[in-house]
Design a protein around this motif. Structure first.
Motif, PDB file in Angstrom:
ATOM      1  N   TYR A   1      44.558  49.209  62.989  1.00 50.79           N
ATOM      2  CA  TYR A   1      43.772  50.439  62.867  1.00 50.79           C
ATOM      3  C   TYR A   1      43.777  50.901  61.417  1.00 50.79           C
ATOM      4  CZ  TYR A   1      42.742  55.389  62.905  1.00 50.79           C
ATOM      5  OH  TYR A   1      42.215  56.612  62.616  1.00 50.79           O
ATOM      6  N   TRP A   2      44.950  50.818  60.811  1.00 55.35           N
ATOM      7  CA  TRP A   2      45.109  51.248  59.436  1.00 55.35           C
ATOM      8  C   TRP A   2      44.273  50.385  58.498  1.00 55.35           C
ATOM      9  CZ3 TRP A   2      48.666  48.891  55.697  1.00 55.35           C
ATOM     10  CH2 TRP A   2      48.819  49.677  54.548  1.00 55.35           C
ATOM     11  N   TYR A   3      44.096  49.112  58.900  1.00 59.00           N
ATOM     12  CA  TYR A   3      43.357  48.171  58.058  1.00 59.00           C
ATOM     13  C   TYR A   3      41.860  48.275  58.298  1.00 59.00           C
ATOM     14  CZ  TYR A   3      42.191  43.677  55.940  1.00 59.00           C
ATOM     15  OH  TYR A   3      41.660  42.682  55.166  1.00 59.00           O
ATOM     16  N   GLU A   4      41.477  48.380  59.589  1.00 56.17           N
ATOM     17  CA  GLU A   4      40.056  48.327  59.929  1.00 56.17           C
ATOM     18  C   GLU A   4      39.447  49.694  60.182  1.00 56.17           C
ATOM     19  OE1 GLU A   4      39.844  45.814  63.307  1.00 56.17           O
ATOM     20  OE2 GLU A   4      39.367  44.038  62.132  1.00 56.17           O
ATOM     21  N   GLY A   5      40.288  50.611  60.730  1.00 62.05           N
ATOM     22  CA  GLY A   5      39.787  51.952  60.986  1.00 62.05           C
ATOM     23  C   GLY A   5      38.951  52.095  62.242  1.00 62.05           C
ATOM     24  N   THR A   6      39.060  51.134  63.177  1.00 66.16           N
ATOM     25  CA  THR A   6      38.326  51.277  64.430  1.00 66.16           C
ATOM     26  C   THR A   6      39.125  52.175  65.367  1.00 66.16           C
ATOM     27  OG1 THR A   6      37.890  48.944  64.095  1.00 66.16           O
ATOM     28  CG2 THR A   6      36.969  49.958  66.082  1.00 66.16           C
ATOM     29  N   GLY A   7      38.469  53.233  65.867  1.00 68.43           N
ATOM     30  CA  GLY A   7      39.206  54.222  66.643  1.00 68.43           C
ATOM     31  C   GLY A   7      39.759  53.696  67.943  1.00 68.43           C
ATOM     32  N   ILE A   8      39.073  52.674  68.499  1.00 69.13           N
ATOM     33  CA  ILE A   8      39.469  52.178  69.817  1.00 69.13           C
ATOM     34  C   ILE A   8      40.881  51.599  69.785  1.00 69.13           C
ATOM     35  CG2 ILE A   8      38.771  49.740  69.828  1.00 69.13           C
ATOM     36  CD1 ILE A   8      37.504  52.240  72.312  1.00 69.13           C
ATOM     37  N   LEU A   9      41.282  51.092  68.605  1.00 63.90           N
ATOM     38  CA  LEU A   9      42.613  50.504  68.478  1.00 63.90           C
ATOM     39  C   LEU A   9      43.688  51.544  68.726  1.00 63.90           C
ATOM     40  CD1 LEU A   9      41.959  48.270  65.377  1.00 63.90           C
ATOM     41  CD2 LEU A   9      42.605  47.488  67.632  1.00 63.90           C
ATOM     42  N   LEU A  10      43.382  52.786  68.330  1.00 70.34           N
ATOM     43  CA  LEU A  10      44.357  53.855  68.555  1.00 70.34           C
ATOM     44  C   LEU A  10      44.584  54.056  70.037  1.00 70.34           C
ATOM     45  CD1 LEU A  10      43.851  56.831  66.122  1.00 70.34           C
ATOM     46  CD2 LEU A  10      45.802  55.337  66.425  1.00 70.34           C
ATOM     47  N   PHE A  11      43.468  54.019  70.799  1.00 67.78           N
ATOM     48  CA  PHE A  11      43.604  54.204  72.244  1.00 67.78           C
ATOM     49  C   PHE A  11      44.395  53.065  72.866  1.00 67.78           C
ATOM     50  CE2 PHE A  11      39.924  56.943  71.573  1.00 67.78           C
ATOM     51  CZ  PHE A  11      40.383  58.067  72.220  1.00 67.78           C
ATOM     52  N   ILE A  12      44.086  51.846  72.406  1.00 65.73           N
ATOM     53  CA  ILE A  12      44.822  50.689  72.940  1.00 65.73           C
ATOM     54  C   ILE A  12      46.305  50.855  72.655  1.00 65.73           C
ATOM     55  CG2 ILE A  12      45.225  48.224  72.630  1.00 65.73           C
ATOM     56  CD1 ILE A  12      42.309  47.785  72.469  1.00 65.73           C
ATOM     57  N   ALA A  13      46.632  51.259  71.406  1.00 60.54           N
ATOM     58  CA  ALA A  13      48.037  51.471  71.066  1.00 60.54           C
ATOM     59  C   ALA A  13      48.637  52.518  71.975  1.00 60.54           C
ATOM     60  CB  ALA A  13      48.156  51.906  69.611  1.00 60.54           C
ATOM     61  N   LEU A  14      47.876  53.589  72.242  1.00 58.63           N
ATOM     62  CA  LEU A  14      48.405  54.687  73.053  1.00 58.63           C
ATOM     63  C   LEU A  14      48.702  54.231  74.474  1.00 58.63           C
ATOM     64  CD1 LEU A  14      49.058  57.703  72.944  1.00 58.63           C
ATOM     65  CD2 LEU A  14      46.840  58.083  74.016  1.00 58.63           C
ATOM     66  N   ILE A  15      47.715  53.560  75.131  1.00 62.31           N
ATOM     67  CA  ILE A  15      47.996  53.209  76.525  1.00 62.31           C
ATOM     68  C   ILE A  15      49.055  52.117  76.601  1.00 62.31           C
ATOM     69  CG2 ILE A  15      45.802  53.949  77.545  1.00 62.31           C
ATOM     70  CD1 ILE A  15      44.985  51.046  77.597  1.00 62.31           C
ATOM     71  N   THR A  16      49.112  51.215  75.603  1.00 59.37           N
ATOM     72  CA  THR A  16      50.190  50.227  75.612  1.00 59.37           C
ATOM     73  C   THR A  16      51.531  50.925  75.514  1.00 59.37           C
ATOM     74  OG1 THR A  16      48.690  48.802  74.411  1.00 59.37           O
ATOM     75  CG2 THR A  16      50.947  48.071  74.584  1.00 59.37           C
ATOM     76  N   LEU A  17      51.597  51.917  74.625  1.00 59.00           N
ATOM     77  CA  LEU A  17      52.865  52.628  74.454  1.00 59.00           C
ATOM     78  C   LEU A  17      53.275  53.297  75.757  1.00 59.00           C
ATOM     79  CD1 LEU A  17      54.978  53.548  72.357  1.00 59.00           C
ATOM     80  CD2 LEU A  17      53.683  55.635  72.133  1.00 59.00           C
ATOM     81  N   VAL A  18      52.313  54.020  76.368  1.00 54.48           N
ATOM     82  CA  VAL A  18      52.677  54.782  77.566  1.00 54.48           C
ATOM     83  C   VAL A  18      53.061  53.853  78.706  1.00 54.48           C
ATOM     84  CG1 VAL A  18      51.794  56.318  79.334  1.00 54.48           C
ATOM     85  CG2 VAL A  18      51.332  56.777  76.936  1.00 54.48           C
ATOM     86  N   PHE A  19      52.222  52.843  78.963  1.00 54.91           N
ATOM     87  CA  PHE A  19      52.463  52.050  80.161  1.00 54.91           C
ATOM     88  C   PHE A  19      53.480  50.954  79.929  1.00 54.91           C
ATOM     89  CE2 PHE A  19      48.481  54.006  81.373  1.00 54.91           C
ATOM     90  CZ  PHE A  19      48.813  54.419  82.652  1.00 54.91           C
TER      91      PHE A  19
END
Lengths: 313, 233
Positions: B53-71
């Motif tokens: 995300y930091w490299y590409e800046g695509t917002g969807i990556l943040l969501f993927i990181a979030l649900i991976t973290l939670v679940f």
């Protein structure tokens, strides 16, 4: 140039001889702490060596000249090998010294004489220890070679001096794959110095001993030399791990201040690594002999992976 | 936007962590640390997604990181750990077909084969020079992780470790998705929902797969999985 190298040789040899017993007793101390004992003083190995040096040497009536030259051959081999690993100060290699393959073979030479010495006295324990040591070294040898080949791939050089110089200039691990090599080197360190999952350095129990079995017949001054050989070998492998993974503080120019700082830092880093080894050893139980290859396989896996990553990625 | 060399270094360190955890999952016999290492592997994936995300800046990556973290870092490991505590199995020392040592060797060979195969398949579609980039290598590690997880699934005997092998396979799919293709967020989300259901089902079935329905209820009680009081008739 040659003068530089002479100074390097003197500093390095003095360092390795003087500091090795400290690391040995440090590991003992940590193990004692983790068992809730106070443990011997950290200078105990120095006292032991000094006392042994004063004692009389006794040979078994069956022993031949091999028994007499074994300690000297061993200490000579590891002392020459110690010149190959810059502990505190890197200089230009001179006369082909620093070649990694020669370094490995010098260590193997010491081991070969140790095994011969174990067989020579004709005691049953010595023979058992030698045969076990040789089986283990036959299994660990390919792994060791692969680990050092991976090192050579990462640093693009076969010379330990070049490797250490590159990592000392960088100050941090030069490549992330060094983490993988670090794990492999740690396993090699454990195996080569006969530590716990492989061999228990504290016991003289006939069923388990490997290294102690081989030096059981040595006495007096010769025993001191054998103990010092083991200590120096351990320090060399530790120094490889330290100077390639956390090289900061290594002296690259010959000045009194830089070398003094480097010696101090090396001692601190070595003590920390001894702590890690001691804790690792305390947390492990001795492995069954035929389960050992799976430990070596870990080292093999990580170093082969390093080569794959270095070549492809 | 950011320094590519630095990004390369970070990504490589994270790859190394993924590989170490995968090797640990293949070889370890201690179930408790197996679950912890799985959580650690998922956490590494979260970090990889954040780095991307930091490299590409695509917002969807943040969501993927979030649900991976939670679940995958919190919910699933917590659930498996509680079930493990209840059924009191600490170690899995039985293996089918492959010992852990040979699994490690085979996974090395698998990685090489995957590398060669992928460089032929993706070699045409990817731009020149991208072989050898972290993106390509990420795809290789992703597929290797899938196959290593598969090896865990078929070489272990206990159902609960099979489940962990399956989970590690899913991590591989996520890794491949992050690097090789643009995995739609909705699919990733559905996979996670599937995983949660699967974990629920398998942890229940682990206890009672070989029993009849009547006996099954008793077993649930025996393993303390069913805390509800019996009603008196």
């Amino acid at each position: 140039m040659i003068a530089d190298f002479l100074v390097y040789g003197i500093i390095n040899t003095l360092c390795v001889v003087l500091i090795s017993p400290l690391f040995v007793s440090m590991i003992k101390k940590v193990k004692a702490w983790s068992q809730g004992r106070q443990g011997p003083s950290v200078f105990q190995t120095y006292y032991t060596l000094a006392k042994l040096l004063k004692k009389e040497v006794i040979y078994s009536p069956n022993a031949s000249w091999i028994m007499r030259i074994t300690p000297w051959a061993c200490i000579a081999a590891v002392l020459v090998a110690s010149l190959f690993v810059p502990l505190v100060f890197v200089t230009e290699p001179f006369g082909g010294i620093g070649n990694i393959i020669l370094f490995l073979y010098l260590l193997v030479l010491a081991r070969f004489f140790m095994a011969l010495g174990g067989l020579d006295a004709g005691s049953a324990f010595g023979g058992m220890g030698s045969s076990r040591e040789m089986s283990i070294s036959a299994v660990i040898e390919p792994t060791t070679i692969i680990v050092f080949a991976a090192l050579a791939f990462v640093f693009k050089s076969l010379n330990i001096f070049d490797m250490v110089a590159v990592s000392a200039a960088a100050g941090i691990p030069v490549s992330p794959t060094l983490i993988l090599i670090g794990i492999s080197l740690f396993i090699i360190l454990i195996v080569e110095t006969s530590r716990l999952p492989v061999d228990n350095p504290e016991t003289h129990l006939e069923l388990t001993m490997i290294h102690e079995g081989m030096i059981l017949e040595q006495s007096g001054r010769n025993l001191a030399l054998m103990e010092l050989t083991a200590a120096i070998k351990q320090t060399l492998l530790m120094a490889l791990l330290i100077n390639l993974l956390v090289p900061w503080g290594l002296a690259t120019t010959l000045s009194f201040a830089a070398v003094a700082v480097a010696i101090g830092l090396f001692a601190v880093k070595g003590v920390i690594l001894s702590l890690v080894i001691g804790l690792f050893e305390s947390s492990m139980a001795k492995m069954r002999f035929f389960r050992l290859p799976s430990l070596f396989m870990m080292a093999f896996f990580f170093s082969t992976l390093t080569i794959i990553i270095e070549v492809f990625a | 936007m950011t320094d590519p060399a630095f990004f390369d270094g970070i990504i490589k360190i994270l790859f190394v962590c993924v590989i170490i955890t995968a090797a640990y999952i293949i070889t370890t016999k201690n179930l408790i640390s197996l679950v912890r290492v799985y959580a650690l592997q998922s956490l590494t994936l979260v970090l990889i997604a954040l780095a991307l995300y930091w490299y590409e800046g695509t917002g969807i990556l943040l969501f993927i990181a979030l649900i991976t973290l939670v679940f995958k870092v919190i919910v699933i490991p917590y659930f498996i750990a509680t079930v493990q505590e209840k059924i009191r199995i600490k170690r899995d020392i039985e293996f089918h077909f492959l010992s852990p040592t040979s699994s490690l060797l085979i996974s090395l060979a698998l990685m090489l084969i995957i590398y060669i195969a992928l460089s032929r398949i993706l070699g045409d579609t990817l731009a020149k020079g991208s072989i050898g980039s972290p993106f390509f290598f990420g795809a290789v590690i992703g597929i290797s992780l899938v196959l290593m997880g598969m090896m865990v699934t078929f070489s272990r005997k206990k159902a609960i470790t099979k489940v962990l092998g399956y989970l590690s396979m899913e991590n591989g799919v996520l890794l491949f998705g992050l690097f090789a293709t643009e995995l739609p967020f909705i699919i990733e989300f559905l996979i996670i929902i599937d995983l949660v259901i699967l974990i629920l089902l398998t942890t229940i079935l682990t206890v009672g797969i070989d029993s009849t329905l009547e006996e099954y209820h008793n077993r649930l009680h025996r393993f303390y999985l069913w805390e509800e009081q019996e009603e008196s008739p």
